[in-house]
Design a protein around this motif. Structure first.
Motif, PDB file in Angstrom:
ATOM      1  N   PHE A 213       6.134   2.879  14.522  1.00  0.00           N
ATOM      2  CA  PHE A 213       5.228   3.794  14.607  1.00  0.00           C
ATOM      3  C   PHE A 213       5.719   5.180  14.062  1.00  0.00           C
ATOM      4  CE2 PHE A 213       1.998   6.596  16.300  1.00  0.00           C
ATOM      5  CZ  PHE A 213       2.754   7.804  16.441  1.00  0.00           C
TER       6      PHE A 213
ATOM      7  N   PHE B 258      -1.279   2.290  14.560  1.00  0.00           N
ATOM      8  CA  PHE B 258      -0.041   1.837  15.010  1.00  0.00           C
ATOM      9  C   PHE B 258       0.411   2.344  16.322  1.00  0.00           C
ATOM     10  CE2 PHE B 258       2.929   0.350  11.496  1.00  0.00           C
ATOM     11  CZ  PHE B 258       1.991  -0.080  10.519  1.00  0.00           C
ATOM     12  N   ALA B 259      -0.268   3.432  16.664  1.00  0.00           N
ATOM     13  CA  ALA B 259       0.219   3.810  17.902  1.00  0.00           C
ATOM     14  C   ALA B 259      -0.269   2.883  18.954  1.00  0.00           C
ATOM     15  CB  ALA B 259      -0.628   5.323  18.141  1.00  0.00           C
TER      16      ALA B 259
ATOM     17  N   TRP C  64      -8.012   1.283   8.220  1.00  0.00           N
ATOM     18  CA  TRP C  64      -6.861   1.597   7.372  1.00  0.00           C
ATOM     19  C   TRP C  64      -7.025   0.971   5.949  1.00  0.00           C
ATOM     20  CZ3 TRP C  64      -3.246   4.040   4.738  1.00  0.00           C
ATOM     21  CH2 TRP C  64      -2.070   3.332   4.158  1.00  0.00           C
ATOM     22  N   MET C  65      -6.574  -0.257   6.044  1.00  0.00           N
ATOM     23  CA  MET C  65      -6.474  -1.029   4.901  1.00  0.00           C
ATOM     24  C   MET C  65      -7.690  -1.111   3.856  1.00  0.00           C
ATOM     25  SD  MET C  65      -4.104  -4.052   5.837  1.00  0.00           S
ATOM     26  CE  MET C  65      -2.564  -3.827   6.752  1.00  0.00           C
TER      27      MET C  65
ATOM     28  N   LEU D 298      -5.721   7.261   6.784  1.00  0.00           N
ATOM     29  CA  LEU D 298      -4.491   7.648   7.178  1.00  0.00           C
ATOM     30  C   LEU D 298      -4.405   8.132   8.619  1.00  0.00           C
ATOM     31  CD1 LEU D 298      -2.996  10.035   4.334  1.00  0.00           C
ATOM     32  CD2 LEU D 298      -2.190   7.675   4.803  1.00  0.00           C
ATOM     33  N   LEU D 299      -5.501   8.471   9.212  1.00  0.00           N
ATOM     34  CA  LEU D 299      -5.532   8.837  10.581  1.00  0.00           C
ATOM     35  C   LEU D 299      -5.834   7.365  11.346  1.00  0.00           C
ATOM     36  CD1 LEU D 299      -8.140  11.609  10.735  1.00  0.00           C
ATOM     37  CD2 LEU D 299      -5.388  11.661  11.197  1.00  0.00           C
TER      38      LEU D 299
ATOM     39  N   ARG E 123      -7.988  10.197   3.755  1.00  0.00           N
ATOM     40  CA  ARG E 123      -7.451  10.906   5.000  1.00  0.00           C
ATOM     41  C   ARG E 123      -8.047  10.022   6.063  1.00  0.00           C
ATOM     42  NH1 ARG E 123      -8.344  17.400   3.190  1.00  0.00           N
ATOM     43  NH2 ARG E 123      -6.293  17.501   1.827  1.00  0.00           N
TER      44      ARG E 123
ATOM     45  N   LEU F 200      -4.526   4.628  10.496  1.00  0.00           N
ATOM     46  CA  LEU F 200      -3.172   3.968  10.073  1.00  0.00           C
ATOM     47  C   LEU F 200      -2.385   4.666  11.328  1.00  0.00           C
ATOM     48  CD1 LEU F 200      -0.680   2.645   8.916  1.00  0.00           C
ATOM     49  CD2 LEU F 200      -0.428   4.858   7.568  1.00  0.00           C
ATOM     50  N   LEU F 201      -2.349   5.888  11.571  1.00  0.00           N
ATOM     51  CA  LEU F 201      -1.365   6.567  12.746  1.00  0.00           C
ATOM     52  C   LEU F 201      -1.974   5.896  13.974  1.00  0.00           C
ATOM     53  CD1 LEU F 201       0.696   8.295  12.531  1.00  0.00           C
ATOM     54  CD2 LEU F 201      -0.765  10.270  12.583  1.00  0.00           C
TER      55      LEU F 201
ATOM     56  N   VAL G  52      -3.156  14.161  -0.642  1.00  0.00           N
ATOM     57  CA  VAL G  52      -4.335  13.795  -0.623  1.00  0.00           C
ATOM     58  C   VAL G  52      -5.270  14.951  -0.804  1.00  0.00           C
ATOM     59  CG1 VAL G  52      -6.193  12.425   0.513  1.00  0.00           C
ATOM     60  CG2 VAL G  52      -3.928  11.853   0.880  1.00  0.00           C
TER      61      VAL G  52
ATOM     62  N   TRP H  28       0.070  13.177   3.323  1.00  0.00           N
ATOM     63  CA  TRP H  28      -1.003  14.005   3.398  1.00  0.00           C
ATOM     64  C   TRP H  28      -1.321  15.188   2.769  1.00  0.00           C
ATOM     65  CZ3 TRP H  28      -4.784  12.648   7.299  1.00  0.00           C
ATOM     66  CH2 TRP H  28      -5.711  13.601   7.349  1.00  0.00           C
TER      67      TRP H  28
ATOM     68  N   ILE I 132       0.989  -1.152  -0.156  1.00  0.00           N
ATOM     69  CA  ILE I 132      -0.008  -0.049  -0.087  1.00  0.00           C
ATOM     70  C   ILE I 132       0.893   1.153  -0.031  1.00  0.00           C
ATOM     71  CG2 ILE I 132      -1.720   1.212   1.343  1.00  0.00           C
ATOM     72  CD1 ILE I 132      -2.869  -1.212   2.370  1.00  0.00           C
TER      73      ILE I 132
ATOM     74  N   HIS J  47      -7.172  -1.763  17.960  1.00  0.00           N
ATOM     75  CA  HIS J  47      -6.108  -2.106  17.150  1.00  0.00           C
ATOM     76  C   HIS J  47      -6.313  -2.885  15.434  1.00  0.00           C
ATOM     77  CE1 HIS J  47      -1.745  -3.022  15.885  1.00  0.00           C
ATOM     78  NE2 HIS J  47      -1.986  -4.071  15.876  1.00  0.00           N
TER      79      HIS J  47
ATOM     80  N   PHE K  20      -8.911   2.417   2.877  1.00  0.00           N
ATOM     81  CA  PHE K  20      -7.921   3.211   1.921  1.00  0.00           C
ATOM     82  C   PHE K  20      -8.199   2.566   0.556  1.00  0.00           C
ATOM     83  CE2 PHE K  20      -4.179   5.557   0.978  1.00  0.00           C
ATOM     84  CZ  PHE K  20      -3.616   4.793  -0.294  1.00  0.00           C
TER      85      PHE K  20
ATOM     86  N   VAL L  60       2.452   9.157   6.920  1.00  0.00           N
ATOM     87  CA  VAL L  60       1.299   9.982   7.080  1.00  0.00           C
ATOM     88  C   VAL L  60       1.743  11.558   6.665  1.00  0.00           C
ATOM     89  CG1 VAL L  60      -0.520  10.904   8.333  1.00  0.00           C
ATOM     90  CG2 VAL L  60       0.087   8.639   8.633  1.00  0.00           C
TER      91      VAL L  60
END
Lengths: 142, 132
Positions: free
Chosen positions: A116, B20-21, B53-54, B13-14, B10, B16-17, A130, A127, A52, B45, B57, A123
């Motif tokens: 992380f 992962f956190a 995310w996946m 992507l959020l 978008r 994803l972040l 996008v 970003w 991806i 998670h 997206f 991102v």
């Protein structure tokens, strides 16, 4: 296909093969407990996330004409962090599960932080890409 | 990129972040015991990363990239918009359900399933030769 994209996609393909091979071990009773989380993450982060990331870097609207992918340096940093983190996990997690030990525990923590940071870097880099139609570069505006 | 894809990507992507956190906290806890309550977030998670995310997206990119109809349009986009709305509502419900132990996880998953169906119905005819 740009060089960095090829690295992401080929790496993804390697992880696809590696993860599904490890999946055979993860399916055994003797080794399943140690290898199961590693198998899933090599598949999800190694194969899916890499492919991806690579295709996104390639296909998302360009940042500017001069810098279509914005920062290749950041993309390389993301690549390194993601792979070092993931491979560290692949080694440390089964050993931590099987033997315990503080060293493997700290390696897992480092792996977590690297992965992380890789996600954060990706991102941050994509970003602004996008968006709708391409905005003119500074030169075009001037 | 059309507005719906903008939103979907978008949001992805959020997720994803955040995903992962959460994963980082769980893994750090696995190694050091530093975040003993992190395991409570395992369901979030998985949901955030696999679906938020996946999955999302892919939907966002597919909506953007798939061949358009004659006249260069994307047809009736309401089912696609509905799918993104329901998908995110479903993810939120699954997260709340798994984290707080409330009996809404099933409904969250049902919303995600309806979202998938809605998008599949929308996107199916766009899977065609370009120009057809």
């Amino acid at each position: 296909m740009p060089t960095i994209v090829r690295w992401y996609v080929k790496t993804a393909l390697l992880y696809l093969a590696l993860s599904l091979t490890l999946g055979v071990l993860a399916a055994t009773e003797r080794l399943g407990r140690a290898f199961e989380p590693t198998y899933w993450h090599l598949f999800a982060v190694g194969w899916l996330t890499h492919i991806i990331f690579g295709i996104a870097l390639w296909m998302l609207p360009s940042y500017t004409r001069e810098r279509p992918r914005r920062s290749d340096a950041l993309s390389w940093a993301v690549y390194l962090a993601l792979n070092i983190g993931l491979l560290l996990r692949a080694v440390a997690e089964p050993l931590r599960i099987a033997n315990g030990g503080r060293t493997w525990g700290l390696a897992l923590a480092l792996s977590a932080i690297l992965q992380f940071l890789a996600a954060l870097g990706f991102v941050i880099n994509v970003w602004p890409r996008v968006r709708g139609p391409r905005r003119p570069s500074r030169q075009e505006k001037a | 990129m059309p507005r719906l894809s903008l939103w979907a990507v978008r949001l992805a992507l959020l997720y994803l972040l955040i995903g992962f956190a959460i994963g980082a906290c769980i893994l750090i806890n696995k190694g050091t015991g530093a975040f003993p309550t992190a395991w409570r977030w395992l369901g979030a998670h998985r949901e955030f990363l696999l679906i938020g995310w996946m999955g999302q997206f892919a939907l966002g990119i597919a909506y953007w990239i798939f061949p358009r109809y004659r006249g260069n349009h994307r047809g009736d986009t309401r089912p696609a918009a509905l799918s993104i709305l329901l998908l995110n509502a479903g993810i939120a419900m699954v997260f709340i359900g798994t984290f707080w132990g409330l009996p809404i996880t099933l409904w969250g998953r049902a919303l995600e399933a309806v979202a998938a169906l809605s998008f599949a119905v929308y996107a199916w005819p766009r899977v065609k030769p370009t120009g057809a």
